[in-house]
Design an enzyme around this catalytic site. Structure first.
Site, PDB file in Angstrom:
ATOM      1  N   ARG A 171       0.829  -1.219   0.000  1.00  0.00           N
ATOM      2  CA  ARG A 171       0.000   0.000   0.000  1.00  0.00           C
ATOM      3  C   ARG A 171       0.859   1.264   0.000  1.00  0.00           C
ATOM      4  NH1 ARG A 171      -2.726  -3.952   2.941  1.00  0.00           N
ATOM      5  NH2 ARG A 171      -1.655  -3.383   4.850  1.00  0.00           N
ATOM      6  N   GLU A 229       4.933 -10.383  15.152  1.00  0.00           N
ATOM      7  CA  GLU A 229       4.387 -10.935  16.395  1.00  0.00           C
ATOM      8  C   GLU A 229       4.908 -12.369  16.600  1.00  0.00           C
ATOM      9  OE1 GLU A 229       0.200 -10.502  16.510  1.00  0.00           O
ATOM     10  OE2 GLU A 229       0.056 -11.249  18.564  1.00  0.00           O
TER      11      GLU A 229
HETATM   12  P1  AMP Z   1       4.285  -2.476  12.003  1.00  0.00           P
HETATM   13  O1  AMP Z   1       5.561  -2.999  11.418  1.00  0.00           O
HETATM   14  O2  AMP Z   1       3.867  -3.227  13.238  1.00  0.00           O
HETATM   15  O3  AMP Z   1       4.333  -0.985  12.237  1.00  0.00           O
HETATM   16  O4  AMP Z   1       3.122  -2.773  10.952  1.00  0.00           O
HETATM   17  C1  AMP Z   1       2.964  -1.950   9.851  1.00  0.00           C
HETATM   18  C2  AMP Z   1       2.693  -2.716   8.598  1.00  0.00           C
HETATM   19  O5  AMP Z   1       1.729  -3.731   8.790  1.00  0.00           O
HETATM   20  C3  AMP Z   1       2.121  -1.788   7.529  1.00  0.00           C
HETATM   21  O6  AMP Z   1       2.684  -2.132   6.260  1.00  0.00           O
HETATM   22  C4  AMP Z   1       0.629  -2.016   7.580  1.00  0.00           C
HETATM   23  O7  AMP Z   1       0.071  -1.995   6.287  1.00  0.00           O
HETATM   24  C5  AMP Z   1       0.456  -3.384   8.244  1.00  0.00           C
HETATM   25  N1  AMP Z   1      -0.496  -3.358   9.373  1.00  0.00           N
HETATM   26  C6  AMP Z   1      -0.209  -3.580  10.679  1.00  0.00           C
HETATM   27  N2  AMP Z   1      -1.297  -3.527  11.463  1.00  0.00           N
HETATM   28  C7  AMP Z   1      -2.328  -3.231  10.629  1.00  0.00           C
HETATM   29  C8  AMP Z   1      -3.741  -3.005  10.836  1.00  0.00           C
HETATM   30  N3  AMP Z   1      -4.312  -3.068  12.052  1.00  0.00           N
HETATM   31  N4  AMP Z   1      -4.507  -2.704   9.756  1.00  0.00           N
HETATM   32  C9  AMP Z   1      -3.937  -2.628   8.517  1.00  0.00           C
HETATM   33  N5  AMP Z   1      -2.640  -2.840   8.256  1.00  0.00           N
HETATM   34  C10 AMP Z   1      -1.821  -3.140   9.290  1.00  0.00           C
END
Ligand code: AMP
Length: 176
Positions: A59, A96
């Site tokens: 995205r 996770e």
């Molecule tokens: P993070 O590395 O934990 O900051 O996760 C960010 C990445 O995971 C981004 O590329 C987001 O598109 C996706 N992502 C994580 N959590 C969500 C969520 N609740 N809804 C949509 N996309 C998410």
């Protein structure tokens, strides 16, 4: 027009139970909403001499390409492992459960060039942090990180701040 917040759809239990998936496809499909999101995000970096936007798959490509066009700069894709055709460098980050790797072409960034990271959402900040490390290892300077959505309870912006990176988002949602 509807607020950006209202144009983002929430899908519970996707991709697994307990996750509230923040779906931006409804925002992307709305002409006025999309324009507003891109314009507002890009405007913040008008005076930052950005050489290229680095968009995170997938995205971040849609938003990042449009922001690069507005800033009249280049676009560099950061992709999941094995997707880029040329020689790459990779960076591990923790999910996770387990680890994942994102990659950038090893010759994508010229020494000292000013790079803006773009993705749709920041949660724990693991992905954005890995992207920042790839850019820095390539000799680039991270001028900032722009997102449509922040999930502040998961601490991603703080993680970027600890790296000295200014992260900004248009809307934030409480919880996960
Ligand atoms: P993070 O590395 O934990 O900051 O996760 C960010 C990445 O995971 C981004 O590329 C987001 O598109 C996706 N992502 C994580 N959590 C969500 C969520 N609740 N809804 C949509 N996309 C998410």
């Amino acid at each position: 027009m509807k607020s950006l917040e209202k144009l983002i759809r929430t899908i519970p239990d996707y991709p697994k139970p307990g996750i509230l998936f923040r779906d931006i496809t409804t925002l992307l499909a709305d002409a006025k909403g999309l324009k507003k999101a891109i314009k507002t995000l890009a405007k913040r970096y008008d005076d930052d001499d950005v050489d290229a936007v680095a968009g995170i798959e997938a995205r971040g490509f849609i938003l990042g390409g449009a922001i690069a066009d507005r800033l009249e700069c280049g676009f560099i894709p950061i992709r999941k492992k094995g997707k880029l055709p040329g020689k790459t460098i990779g960076q591990e980050y923790t999910l996770e459960y387990g680890v994942d790797v994102i990659e950038i072409h090893e010759d994508a960034i010229a020494e000292g060039s000013r790079i803006l990271i773009v993705d749709d959402l920041i949660a724990t900040g693991g992905t954005a942090e890995a992207a920042a490390k790839l850019i820095q290892r390539s000799g680039g300077i991270v001028v900032g990180a722009a997102f449509v959505i922040d999930l502040p309870d998961l601490g991603g912006m703080k993680r970027l701040e600890a790296m000295g990176i200014d992260g900004r988002a248009l809307v934030s949602f409480e919880g996960h």
